[in-house]
Write a protein that holds these residues in place. Structure first.
Motif, PDB file in Angstrom:
ATOM      1  N   HIS A  77      11.012   1.641  30.805  1.00  0.00           N
ATOM      2  CA  HIS A  77      11.765   0.602  30.063  1.00  0.00           C
ATOM      3  C   HIS A  77      11.531   0.710  28.477  1.00  0.00           C
ATOM      4  CE1 HIS A  77      13.944  -2.092  33.111  1.00  0.00           C
ATOM      5  NE2 HIS A  77      13.042  -1.891  33.994  1.00  0.00           N
ATOM      6  N   LEU A  78      10.375   0.865  28.184  1.00  0.00           N
ATOM      7  CA  LEU A  78       9.876   0.683  26.804  1.00  0.00           C
ATOM      8  C   LEU A  78       9.562   2.063  26.078  1.00  0.00           C
ATOM      9  CD1 LEU A  78       7.669  -2.386  26.778  1.00  0.00           C
ATOM     10  CD2 LEU A  78      10.218  -2.295  26.453  1.00  0.00           C
ATOM     11  N   GLY A  79       9.559   3.225  26.863  1.00  0.00           N
ATOM     12  CA  GLY A  79       8.990   4.453  26.340  1.00  0.00           C
ATOM     13  C   GLY A  79       7.931   4.452  26.393  1.00  0.00           C
ATOM     14  N   THR A  80       7.086   5.748  26.271  1.00  0.00           N
ATOM     15  CA  THR A  80       5.543   5.926  26.294  1.00  0.00           C
ATOM     16  C   THR A  80       5.038   5.889  25.155  1.00  0.00           C
ATOM     17  OG1 THR A  80       5.913   7.568  27.969  1.00  0.00           O
ATOM     18  CG2 THR A  80       3.732   7.841  27.031  1.00  0.00           C
ATOM     19  N   PRO A  81       3.953   4.969  24.754  1.00  0.00           N
ATOM     20  CA  PRO A  81       3.279   4.877  23.577  1.00  0.00           C
ATOM     21  C   PRO A  81       2.581   6.130  22.946  1.00  0.00           C
ATOM     22  CG  PRO A  81       2.379   3.566  25.398  1.00  0.00           C
ATOM     23  CD  PRO A  81       3.431   4.309  25.894  1.00  0.00           C
ATOM     24  N   PRO A  82       2.786   6.219  21.884  1.00  0.00           N
ATOM     25  CA  PRO A  82       2.109   7.370  21.278  1.00  0.00           C
ATOM     26  C   PRO A  82       0.584   7.422  21.002  1.00  0.00           C
ATOM     27  CG  PRO A  82       2.884   6.032  19.533  1.00  0.00           C
ATOM     28  CD  PRO A  82       3.413   5.556  20.557  1.00  0.00           C
ATOM     29  N   THR A  83      -0.001   8.457  21.406  1.00  0.00           N
ATOM     30  CA  THR A  83      -1.674   8.147  21.124  1.00  0.00           C
ATOM     31  C   THR A  83      -1.744   8.854  19.729  1.00  0.00           C
ATOM     32  OG1 THR A  83      -1.785  10.811  22.071  1.00  0.00           O
ATOM     33  CG2 THR A  83      -2.100   8.739  23.614  1.00  0.00           C
ATOM     34  N   GLU A  84      -0.966   9.766  19.145  1.00  0.00           N
ATOM     35  CA  GLU A  84      -1.212  10.249  17.764  1.00  0.00           C
ATOM     36  C   GLU A  84       0.189  10.498  17.244  1.00  0.00           C
ATOM     37  OE1 GLU A  84      -3.761  13.561  18.117  1.00  0.00           O
ATOM     38  OE2 GLU A  84      -2.337  14.779  18.320  1.00  0.00           O
ATOM     39  N   PHE A  85       0.429  10.563  15.802  1.00  0.00           N
ATOM     40  CA  PHE A  85       1.655  11.063  15.233  1.00  0.00           C
ATOM     41  C   PHE A  85       1.398  11.524  13.872  1.00  0.00           C
ATOM     42  CE2 PHE A  85       0.644   6.356  14.543  1.00  0.00           C
ATOM     43  CZ  PHE A  85       0.988   6.311  13.063  1.00  0.00           C
ATOM     44  N   ASP A  86       2.550  12.217  13.270  1.00  0.00           N
ATOM     45  CA  ASP A  86       2.450  12.760  11.886  1.00  0.00           C
ATOM     46  C   ASP A  86       3.079  11.594  11.000  1.00  0.00           C
ATOM     47  OD1 ASP A  86       1.290  15.199  12.738  1.00  0.00           O
ATOM     48  OD2 ASP A  86       3.268  15.992  13.095  1.00  0.00           O
ATOM     49  N   TRP A  87       2.096  11.430   9.939  1.00  0.00           N
ATOM     50  CA  TRP A  87       2.690  10.499   9.240  1.00  0.00           C
ATOM     51  C   TRP A  87       3.086  11.053   7.679  1.00  0.00           C
ATOM     52  CZ3 TRP A  87       5.621   6.470   8.694  1.00  0.00           C
ATOM     53  CH2 TRP A  87       5.451   5.686   7.385  1.00  0.00           C
ATOM     54  N   GLN A  88       4.091  10.591   7.245  1.00  0.00           N
ATOM     55  CA  GLN A  88       4.707  10.897   5.862  1.00  0.00           C
ATOM     56  C   GLN A  88       5.778   9.776   5.421  1.00  0.00           C
ATOM     57  OE1 GLN A  88       5.467  15.221   6.758  1.00  0.00           O
ATOM     58  NE2 GLN A  88       7.588  14.736   6.588  1.00  0.00           N
ATOM     59  N   TRP A  89       5.757   9.957   4.215  1.00  0.00           N
ATOM     60  CA  TRP A  89       6.773   8.888   3.665  1.00  0.00           C
ATOM     61  C   TRP A  89       7.289   8.994   2.258  1.00  0.00           C
ATOM     62  CZ3 TRP A  89       1.800   7.780   3.545  1.00  0.00           C
ATOM     63  CH2 TRP A  89       1.352   7.200   2.229  1.00  0.00           C
ATOM     64  N   THR A  90       8.240   8.511   1.700  1.00  0.00           N
ATOM     65  CA  THR A  90       8.519   8.474   0.381  1.00  0.00           C
ATOM     66  C   THR A  90       8.582   7.051  -0.140  1.00  0.00           C
ATOM     67  OG1 THR A  90       9.952  10.718   0.522  1.00  0.00           O
ATOM     68  CG2 THR A  90      10.309   9.267  -1.480  1.00  0.00           C
ATOM     69  N   ASP A  91       7.737   7.008  -1.284  1.00  0.00           N
ATOM     70  CA  ASP A  91       7.817   5.495  -1.963  1.00  0.00           C
ATOM     71  C   ASP A  91       9.047   5.122  -2.769  1.00  0.00           C
ATOM     72  OD1 ASP A  91       7.335   6.472  -4.534  1.00  0.00           O
ATOM     73  OD2 ASP A  91       5.171   6.753  -4.255  1.00  0.00           O
ATOM     74  N   ASP A  92       8.907   3.972  -3.112  1.00  0.00           N
ATOM     75  CA  ASP A  92      10.266   3.487  -3.945  1.00  0.00           C
ATOM     76  C   ASP A  92      10.400   4.133  -5.304  1.00  0.00           C
ATOM     77  OD1 ASP A  92      11.142   2.039  -1.784  1.00  0.00           O
ATOM     78  OD2 ASP A  92      10.352   0.060  -2.631  1.00  0.00           O
ATOM     79  N   ASP A  93       9.339   5.007  -5.647  1.00  0.00           N
ATOM     80  CA  ASP A  93       9.470   5.502  -7.239  1.00  0.00           C
ATOM     81  C   ASP A  93       9.786   6.892  -6.802  1.00  0.00           C
ATOM     82  OD1 ASP A  93       8.670   3.344  -8.643  1.00  0.00           O
ATOM     83  OD2 ASP A  93       6.644   3.914  -8.173  1.00  0.00           O
ATOM     84  N   LYS A 129       0.836  -1.117   0.007  1.00  0.00           N
ATOM     85  CA  LYS A 129      -0.088   0.265   0.003  1.00  0.00           C
ATOM     86  C   LYS A 129       0.832   1.297   0.029  1.00  0.00           C
ATOM     87  CE  LYS A 129      -4.619   1.305   1.464  1.00  0.00           C
ATOM     88  NZ  LYS A 129      -5.725   0.520   2.347  1.00  0.00           N
ATOM     89  N   LEU A 130       1.999   1.218   0.844  1.00  0.00           N
ATOM     90  CA  LEU A 130       2.904   2.396   0.751  1.00  0.00           C
ATOM     91  C   LEU A 130       3.934   2.409  -0.454  1.00  0.00           C
ATOM     92  CD1 LEU A 130       4.163   2.019   4.393  1.00  0.00           C
ATOM     93  CD2 LEU A 130       2.349   3.743   3.471  1.00  0.00           C
ATOM     94  N   PHE A 181       6.753  11.557  -2.789  1.00  0.00           N
ATOM     95  CA  PHE A 181       6.427  12.005  -1.266  1.00  0.00           C
ATOM     96  C   PHE A 181       5.013  11.750  -1.305  1.00  0.00           C
ATOM     97  CE2 PHE A 181       5.572  15.082   2.142  1.00  0.00           C
ATOM     98  CZ  PHE A 181       6.347  14.603   2.834  1.00  0.00           C
ATOM     99  N   HIS A 182       4.691  11.359   0.263  1.00  0.00           N
ATOM    100  CA  HIS A 182       3.246  11.594   0.501  1.00  0.00           C
ATOM    101  C   HIS A 182       2.944  11.845   2.037  1.00  0.00           C
ATOM    102  CE1 HIS A 182       2.253   8.586  -2.580  1.00  0.00           C
ATOM    103  NE2 HIS A 182       3.845   8.154  -2.360  1.00  0.00           N
ATOM    104  N   ARG A 183       2.078  12.647   2.374  1.00  0.00           N
ATOM    105  CA  ARG A 183       1.816  12.822   3.694  1.00  0.00           C
ATOM    106  C   ARG A 183       0.322  12.901   4.017  1.00  0.00           C
ATOM    107  NH1 ARG A 183       3.542  18.538   3.680  1.00  0.00           N
ATOM    108  NH2 ARG A 183       5.416  18.036   4.786  1.00  0.00           N
ATOM    109  N   ASP A 184       0.298  12.134   5.151  1.00  0.00           N
ATOM    110  CA  ASP A 184      -1.135  11.731   5.486  1.00  0.00           C
ATOM    111  C   ASP A 184      -1.772  12.568   6.867  1.00  0.00           C
ATOM    112  OD1 ASP A 184      -3.726  10.474   5.213  1.00  0.00           O
ATOM    113  OD2 ASP A 184      -2.893   8.560   6.037  1.00  0.00           O
ATOM    114  N   GLY A 185      -0.834  13.426   7.469  1.00  0.00           N
ATOM    115  CA  GLY A 185      -1.147  14.150   8.433  1.00  0.00           C
ATOM    116  C   GLY A 185      -1.010  13.487   9.884  1.00  0.00           C
ATOM    117  N   THR A 186      -1.907  13.861  10.931  1.00  0.00           N
ATOM    118  CA  THR A 186      -2.054  13.494  11.997  1.00  0.00           C
ATOM    119  C   THR A 186      -2.785  12.067  12.324  1.00  0.00           C
ATOM    120  OG1 THR A 186      -1.199  15.555  12.954  1.00  0.00           O
ATOM    121  CG2 THR A 186      -2.201  13.692  14.550  1.00  0.00           C
TER     122      THR A 186
END
Length: 446
Positions: A217-233, A89-90, A236-241
């Motif tokens: 020990h493990l860190g605090t798990p996120p409740t939300e995060f910003d998501w963006q990535w660059t595919d293999d082609d 999908k990514l 660039f993609h940005r999907d917000g929070t």
């Protein structure tokens, strides 16, 4: 019943030595085994050279993951199943879901599950077999498919970059030791409590302490995060929070709730076509219980092959250490000729090994390939979670003979099952005791 005792006498020992010395081959094997591991001496060269890694159907186009010094194989295998669809999908060939994120929530939920069990069993003595069993392995790392599904359903998933590994997620021994001490102390207090109100107060204090330990020990798990990535082609993609649940719903292509656990339990006491559960086995209070359907090994194989040829990897659990050559990365039911070396037979079948504590599920992995001759599987390709330094860059080869002997369960979509098995899933499960080997939790540490 034999009532007389039979001590080992000096003449007995003398006879044993005489019999050993009477066979020259015993001395040859003694010379070899005192200098080399028994697995090197007993390895069947003909079996090794008869195995190749080619597959008629192969799915993996990605690198393996590593659970390091933790018992999270069942979780890694589950996340590796999910990430195959996420990568498509990514539009990327290398991506990992955070293994630390569900690890945190599984530990926290398991602390609560343990406290619930101790409260329910408070009227039993500490040496009651069920109580003693639960106290023996408190909040260990191991798990089963239903436990993985429960965490994903409740908490979602996140990319590894959002909650990466820590020292304790990769090496959980010290953290687990302190959690066990906390919970065994809590078991004492819960068992001595005078009523529900006092139990609730103890639970609140213990869960707050457990959260602190896990967060440190493990860190605090996120409740939300910003998501963006660059595919293999290179796009660039940005999907917000996103919340972890939103990320799961948008990018995970598999609904874990649609998957059921099928097992091969050939013991005469475990009828085929019946559902089973295990007393006090689980991780999420109020979640779906661990539940599986007992079917013949041929059913496991046909459903696994069907999934792979349809483009889906398969989560499975097995007794990993049996007949395995780790460096070569191969499994075969006849890989080691221990009988030939020792001059004695090893004749237990799968049902007998289960009944006599010679085998149980110890590890979970992912089937990513199958070599079919018509519809008959010859061998299987396995994505392990032990890193890339062994086998074929971390991918192992399993001969079909090994599948029948040492594979115990797979997770499969319910709608792929024949109608009669789908109907059987809705029957009332037989409850196995907490210590039954089919309730074993996959650990599979490196």
């Amino acid at each position: 019943m034999v009532s007389s005792s039979t001590p080992l006498t000096e003449p007995d020992v003398a006879l044993l030595r005489k019999e050993f010395d009477a066979r020259p081959v015993n001395r040859l094997f003694q010379n070899a085994i005192t200098k080399s591991p028994i697995t090197d001496v007993a390895l069947d060269h003909a079996v090794v050279t008869g195995i190749d890694r080619s597959m008629s159907h192969r799915l993996d186009k990605w690198p393996v993951t590593s659970q390091e010094k933790s018992g999270r194989c069942w979780m890694f295998a589950g996340l590796n199943l999910l990430r195959a669809g996420v990568m498509d999908k990514l539009g990327v060939k290398d991506f990992e879901l955070s293994q630390n994120y569900p690890f945190f929530w599984d530990k926290l939920e398991r602390c609560n599950y343990f406290l619930e069990s101790m409260a329910q069993l408070a009227d039993r003595p500490a040496d009651d077999r069920t109580v003693a069993w639960l106290l023996q392995d408190v909040v260990g790392d191991g798990g089963q498919w239903n436990m993985f599904a429960a965490i994903v359903q409740k908490y979602g998933v996140v990319p590894k970059t959002v909650m990466p590994e820590t020292q304790s997620s990769s090496n959980s021994a010290a953290m687990n030791k302190n959690l066990r001490s906390l919970l065994r102390q809590a078991a004492r207090d819960v068992r001595a409590a005078s009523g529900d109100a006092q139990v609730a107060e103890i639970r609140a204090q213990v869960m707050a302490a457990a959260y602190r330990i896990l967060a440190m020990h493990l860190g605090t798990p996120p409740t939300e995060f910003d998501w963006q990535w660059t595919d293999d082609d290179g796009e660039f993609h940005r999907d917000g929070t996103l919340t972890p649940a939103q990320f799961r719903d948008r990018y995970v292509t598999i609904d874990v709730d649609d998957y059921v656990c099928l097992v091969d339990d050939p013991r005469p006491t475990s009828p085929r076509g019946r559902t089973f559960t295990v007393d006090h086995l689980g991780n999420v209070v109020g979640g779906a219980p661990v539940r599986y359907l007992n079917v013949p090994p041929e059913t496991l194989k046909s459903l696994a092959a069907e999934a792979i040829t349809s483009g889906e990897p398969v989560w499975f659990g097995c007794d990993v250490g049996q007949m395995m050559e780790r460096d070569l990365g191969i499994w075969d039911a006849r890989l080691y000729d221990f009988a030939g070396v020792y001059g004695t037979s090893f004749e237990l079948d799968k049902a007998e090994r289960l009944a006599l504590h010679e085998t149980l599920m110890t590890h979970a992995m992912l089937l990513t390939g199958v070599d079919l001759d018509g519809n008959t599987p010859r061998k299987w390709r396995v994505e392990n979670s032990w890193g890339s330094d062994k086998a074929d860059k971390g991918f192992y080869t399993m001969n079909d003979s090994w599948f029948g002997e040492y594979v115990f369960e797979i997770a499969a979509p319910r709608d792929r099952l024949p109608a009669e098995l789908q109907a059987a899933l809705d029957t009332e499960p037989i409850v196995l005791p907490a210590w039954d080997p089919m309730g074993s939790l996959a650990l599979g540490q490196r």
